[in-house]
Design an enzyme around this catalytic site. Structure first.
Site, PDB file in Angstrom:
ATOM      1  N   ASP A 132      63.574  45.835  44.333  1.00  0.00           N
ATOM      2  CA  ASP A 132      63.478  44.426  44.732  1.00  0.00           C
ATOM      3  C   ASP A 132      62.551  44.220  45.932  1.00  0.00           C
ATOM      4  OD1 ASP A 132      65.392  44.024  42.822  1.00  0.00           O
ATOM      5  OD2 ASP A 132      66.832  43.032  44.141  1.00  0.00           O
ATOM      6  N   HIS A 134      64.957  49.062  46.924  1.00  0.00           N
ATOM      7  CA  HIS A 134      63.994  48.083  47.431  1.00  0.00           C
ATOM      8  C   HIS A 134      62.678  48.778  47.757  1.00  0.00           C
ATOM      9  CE1 HIS A 134      67.988  46.361  48.162  1.00  0.00           C
ATOM     10  NE2 HIS A 134      67.412  45.170  48.065  1.00  0.00           N
TER      11      HIS A 134
END
Length: 278
Positions: free
Chosen positions: A98, A243
Site C-alpha cells: 500500500d 507498505h
C-alpha cells in the site's frame, strides 16, 4: 514527517477495529486461473496451481494520456464487507503493498518479485502514482495488479460522498493513464470502510479488498519481526499487507528478500486475482 506521524496515529487507533471487523468477514476472492472472480468458500488444498498469466497479458495500451475517451466502468454488485482471502487450487497466498509507488523503495520490491517470478498487488495513492508513472508502467509490464488506494490517503469516514468520489476517481484516472486500464480493486486507507466507499467502489467497477495478515511494517518493528509475521501467518488463502511508501520502508525491502524464498520453498503459490473481461 508530520504526514507520516499522522498515518501512525490513525493506524494505531484503527488497527484493533479493523482486526475485529476482519474476524467476522467471509469474503473470498478466487485466485488467478479459476473460472469465477469471487465466491464465498473456504480455501482447500489441492494440486499445484496453474502458472501465473504472462506479464504481456496485462499491458493493454501504451503509457499515454492521449488515448480514446474513457469508457464507463461496468458497475458491480455492492458489497457490505471487504474481501479478506483468496481461494483456489493449491496453497495460494497473495502479497499486497500500500501507499506507493515510491521510487526509493518500490523498485527494489519489484526487483525481488521479478527475481522469483512472482506477481503481487499494489494499492497505490494517486498523488504518488502521478509522479511515479514509470513504476506503474513497469508493474503492468511485469504482470502485477494495481488497485486504488485513494488520491491523498484520507480517513474516508471523515469525508462526504462527493469528496470520497473525487479521491477514488482521480486515482483511477492516473492508474489508467500509467498502467493501461482502470483499477478493478479498491482498498480503504487505514482499513476504515463505510457505506459510501462500498457503493462508490461498486459504481466504479472496483471490488473492495482488505487483508488477512498485517505486517505492521509502518511501525518499523525490525526486518526480523516483519519476516516472522509473514512466515507465522502463512496459510492457504492469506492476503498479506505491507507498505512500499508512507515512511521508511527499508525494512520491508529487506524482509521480502527473506520471506519470499521461504514461502516458495514451503510450497506456496504467490498469486494475484484474475482480470475481469469486459
Amino acid at each position: 514527517m508530520q504526514k507520516d506521524q499522522l498515518f501512525t496515529r490513525r493506524r494505531m487507533l484503527l488497527a484493533s477495529a479493523a482486526a475485529l471487523g476482519a474476524a467476522g468477514t467471509a469474503g473470498i476472492v478466487m485466485a488467478e486461473g479459476d473460472d469465477e472472480v469471487t465466491r464465498i468458500a473456504a480455501p482447500v488444498a489441492g494440486p499445484p496451481a496453474v502458472q501465473a498469466l504472462k506479464p504481456s497479458a496485462y499491458r493493454l495500451q501504451p503509457l499515454t494520456g492521449y488515448g480514446p475517451p474513457r469508457a464507463a466502468p461496468r458497475k458491480l454488485k455492492e458489497r457490505h464487507e471487504p474481501i479478506l482471502q483468496i481461494s483456489g487450487r493449491g496453497r495460494h497466498m497473495m502479497l499486497t503493498f500500500d501507499d506507493g509507488p515510491d521510487r526509493r523503495y518500490t523498485p527494489y520490491i519489484l526487483d525481488t518479485l521479478a527475481k522469483y517470478d512472482v506477481r503481487a498487488m499494489f494499492f497505490v495513492c494517486g498523488e504518488m502514482a502521478a509522479i511515479n508513472k514509470e513504476l506503474l508502467a513497469r508493474m503492468a509490464d511485469e504482470g502485477h495488479v494495481v488497485g486504488n488506494h485513494t488520491y491523498t490517503h484520507p480517513l474516508l469516514t471523515t469525508l462526504d460522498r462527493r469528496e470520497i468520489r473525487s479521491e477514488m476517481e482521480r486515482t483511477s484516472d492516473v492508474i489508467e493513464d500509467a498502467y493501461g486500464e482502470r483499477p478493478q480493486w479498491f482498498r480503504a486507507p487505514y482499513g476504515a470502510w463505510n457505506r459510501a466507499a462500498f457503493q462508490l467502489g461498486a459504481d466504479m467497477g472496483m471490488e473492495p479488498m482488505a487483508w488477512t495478515v498485517d505486517t505492521t511494517d509502518w511501525e518499523t518493528p525490525g526486518t526480523g519481526t516483519i519476516v516472522d509475521r509473514v512466515e507465522s501467518g502463512a496459510a492457504p488463502g492469506v492476503v498479506v499487507l505491507s507498505h512500499d511508501a508512507g515512511g521508511d520502508r527499508s525494512q520491508t525491502v529487506h524482509a521480502i528478500r527473506e520471506y519470499l524464498p521461504y514461502l516458495l520453498d514451503s510450497g506456496y503459490h504467490l498469486t494475484v486475482p484474475p482480470r475481469r473481461l469486459s
